[in-house]
Design an enzyme around this catalytic site. Structure first.
Site, PDB file in Angstrom:
ATOM      1  N   LYS A 240      23.843   1.621  24.378  1.00  0.00           N
ATOM      2  CA  LYS A 240      23.587   0.554  23.659  1.00  0.00           C
ATOM      3  C   LYS A 240      24.276  -0.795  24.488  1.00  0.00           C
ATOM      4  CE  LYS A 240      23.102  -1.069  18.811  1.00  0.00           C
ATOM      5  NZ  LYS A 240      23.373  -0.434  17.487  1.00  0.00           N
ATOM      6  N   GLU A 317      21.600   5.437   2.318  1.00  0.00           N
ATOM      7  CA  GLU A 317      22.135   4.728   1.043  1.00  0.00           C
ATOM      8  C   GLU A 317      21.993   5.719  -0.269  1.00  0.00           C
ATOM      9  OE1 GLU A 317      20.480   1.789   4.208  1.00  0.00           O
ATOM     10  OE2 GLU A 317      19.789   3.677   3.290  1.00  0.00           O
ATOM     11  N   ARG A 345      16.378   1.417  -1.419  1.00  0.00           N
ATOM     12  CA  ARG A 345      16.286   2.882  -0.775  1.00  0.00           C
ATOM     13  C   ARG A 345      16.887   3.655  -1.822  1.00  0.00           C
ATOM     14  NH1 ARG A 345      15.050   3.200   4.544  1.00  0.00           N
ATOM     15  NH2 ARG A 345      16.886   4.427   5.037  1.00  0.00           N
TER      16      ARG A 345
END
Length: 567
Positions: A240, A317, A345
């Site tokens: 990343k 979540e 969610r």
């Protein structure tokens, strides 16, 4: 990178996928073949390769920061949240013949999401001509602590694999037919060294791990995969922030940036972090829970000061909410910190696991209201319409950071499910007339004998006070309606003969104004009421101020409504 610097956006995740996206576009025929992203903040290179300029990235009238089928035929499925690509990919496969391939590109820890795992585990048989590309950079936004990812990625740490791979890199650089043959042997041996039965048992042929920054190797592997019609999971190792030293050293900071690579300013997030540290020092039962958003919701200092009391569950979540319910049942005081758009969610878990049991879980909901340039997938407009009718759930909307602490303590004292919602960006301190209490649920900030403006939420209250200062607005009463559930029924009873305007930054349908209208309707009272809120349509990317202008929710818009009723 220049476009992100000028417009803001997601940097680290896109720098890490450049070679991989190039290779996919080289080998496959998009848009005939279908490329589904998960999550979509990795798609900037894809947008460039499909003829979309990033010059006005995330700006009003420019391209979205996420894939959007209404923007381009190269985007077969929307991707702002995570976890949906494998399920959507299987769905596309089930709807087609075998004339095209479906590629689901999943990364930034999305595989640990429950929806993704449901799709992976759903059947031992997967569709043919289906490729799942697992972009494994060891992170979500911060370092990824998922046991699943740790299990998948540990093969790259094996000494025998690293030793073998190093020797093969030196040996098989030949580009002749013989060299290509040798590379096939290399991939087979790598597979033998790193056999991953997890995906094989789920119906995928596992290929990898592959260096995601070696374009030659990627092209070779993808071309080989294209020759077979089996379902394949390609495990790709990437870094990343690749190619930009600052992002390589601190990929979390450069995950999402504002213009000029500045960090986004959020008064409430900073205030919440300080508040939780203060309250946790005095209350050993307080724990914080989040889903891969430790920095975004303001918990960095809490993580440093109370590392054993912060639970970052990754992009899960639903798990975060139900785990918090279990904590509350066990005697802890869990504070669940999520963005409004991601709270959506976990609606069932909030209802079923928290509220039906009346457990004292406190939800701190960041980015409520217009969010700005992240666009339609990230707006915080649905938490009120979605949750306002849920039994046992108190809902608060503090007007500023000082009131955040007051409301937090009040909610804690009631020992029941509660939700505090607040916007992103800067928020001024508006001052208090009365602290919140059982008697003073709402407060009048500016008195008058004209129309009563019931303003709900920090931006709405700030704009209402600003509206009263504009030319031509004289007699309006401005009220800070800091509780949505419960409503201040005594206050509503006292103003039922007045002209009333409800003002909120959210969808009007099912929002605060609807709650006020329902209260009067249940009692068969006829009142003069205007509801100011957004229409129930997707909100495109622009600044939050521009979004407010489009939906006529500025101070000037409110002033015009007041003037129309003052005259």
């Amino acid at each position: 990178m220049q476009s992100v610097k000028e417009n803001g956006g997601h940097l680290s995740s896109n720098l890490g996928t450049v070679e991989l996206i190039l290779a996919l576009h080289k080998v496959f025929s998009f848009p005939q073949d279908k490329l589904i992203f998960d999550v979509g903040h990795q798609a900037y290179v894809h947008k460039l390769l499909t003829g979309r300029s990033l010059e006005n990235l995330r700006a009003q009238g420019g391209v979205s920061g996420f894939p959007d089928p209404f923007e381009s035929e190269y985007d077969p499925f929307i991707a702002g949240h995570s976890g949906n690509s494998v399920a959507a990919g299987i769905g596309l496969c089930n709807a087609r013949d075998l004339r095209y391939r479906v590629v689901s590109f999943i990364g930034d820890a999305s595989l640990g999401n429950g929806l993704a795992l449901e799709a992976v585990f759903s059947s031992e048989e997967k569709p043919k001509n289906f490729l799942v590309v697992l972009n494994d950079n060891g992170m979500s936004i911060r370092t990824n602590h998922s046991a699943l990812y740790r299990s998948i990625s540990k093969v790259t740490a094996k000494k025998r694999y690293r030793r073998f791979n190093s020797r093969m890199e030196r040996t098989f650089k030949d580009t002749s037919a013989f060299g290509r043959y040798l590379r096939k042997i290399k991939y087979n041996v790598k597979g033998w060294l790193n056999k991953n039965d997890f995906f094989e048992r789920c119906g995928f042929k596992y290929v990898g791990p592959v260096d995601g920054h070696d374009l030659s190797e990627l092209l070779g592997v993808l071309n080989n995969i294209k020759q077979i019609d089996e379902p394949v999971l390609l495990h790709v190792i990437t870094q990343k922030g690749r190619g930009y030293e600052a992002a390589e050293q601190d990929p979390a900071r450069f995950h999402g940036v504002a213009r000029g690579f500045a960090g986004g300013e959020n008064s409430f997030s900073v205030a919440l972090g300080r508040l939780l540290c203060s309250r946790a020092a005095a209350d050993p039962s307080l724990v914080a829970v989040t889903a891969a958003m430790t920095d975004g919701v303001g918990l960095s200092d809490f993580a440093a000061n109370f590392p054993q009391r912060l639970f970052d569950v990754g992009i899960c979540e639903e798990y975060a909410v139900t785990m918090a319910a279990g904590m509350a049942r066990g005697g802890l005081f869990p504070v669940v910190c999520l963005y409004s758009t991601f709270l959506q969610r976990a609606a069932d878990q909030i209802i079923h696991d928290v509220c039906l049991q009346n457990l004292p879980v406190l939800f701190c909901v960041d980015r409520a209201g217009f969010v700005g340039s992240d666009g339609k997938t990230h707006q915080g407009l649905l938490d009120l319409p979605m949750l306002r009718a849920v039994p046992n759930l108190d809902i608060y909307a503090p007007k500023d950071c000082a009131e955040l602490a007051d409301v937090f303590d009040f909610a804690r004292s009631r020992m029941r499910p509660a939700l505090l919602r607040y916007p992103n960006g800067y928020c001024p301190n508006l001052g208090s007339v009365h602290k919140i209490s059982d008697f003073y649920l709402w407060e009048t900030l500016s008195d008058g004998d004209g129309p009563v403006v019931l303003a709900c939420g920090a931006r709405a209250v700030s704009r209402a006070l600003e509206a009263k200062k504009l030319s031509g607005v004289k007699s309006a009463k401005i009220v800070n309606c800091r509780t949505v559930s419960p409503l201040d029924e005594r206050f509503l009873d006292a103003i039922d003969k007045k002209k009333i305007i409800t003002f909120e930054e959210g969808y009007a349908a099912g929002g605060f104004g609807s709650a006020v209208a329902e209260y009067y309707a249940r009692q068969a009272r006829t009142v003069q009421l205007k509801i100011m809120g957004a229409d129930s349509v997707p909100v495109e990317h622009a600044t939050a101020a521009q979004q407010a202008e489009k939906w006529k929710l500025t101070a000037a818009d409110l002033a015009r409504k007041i003037q129309a009723w003052e005259n």
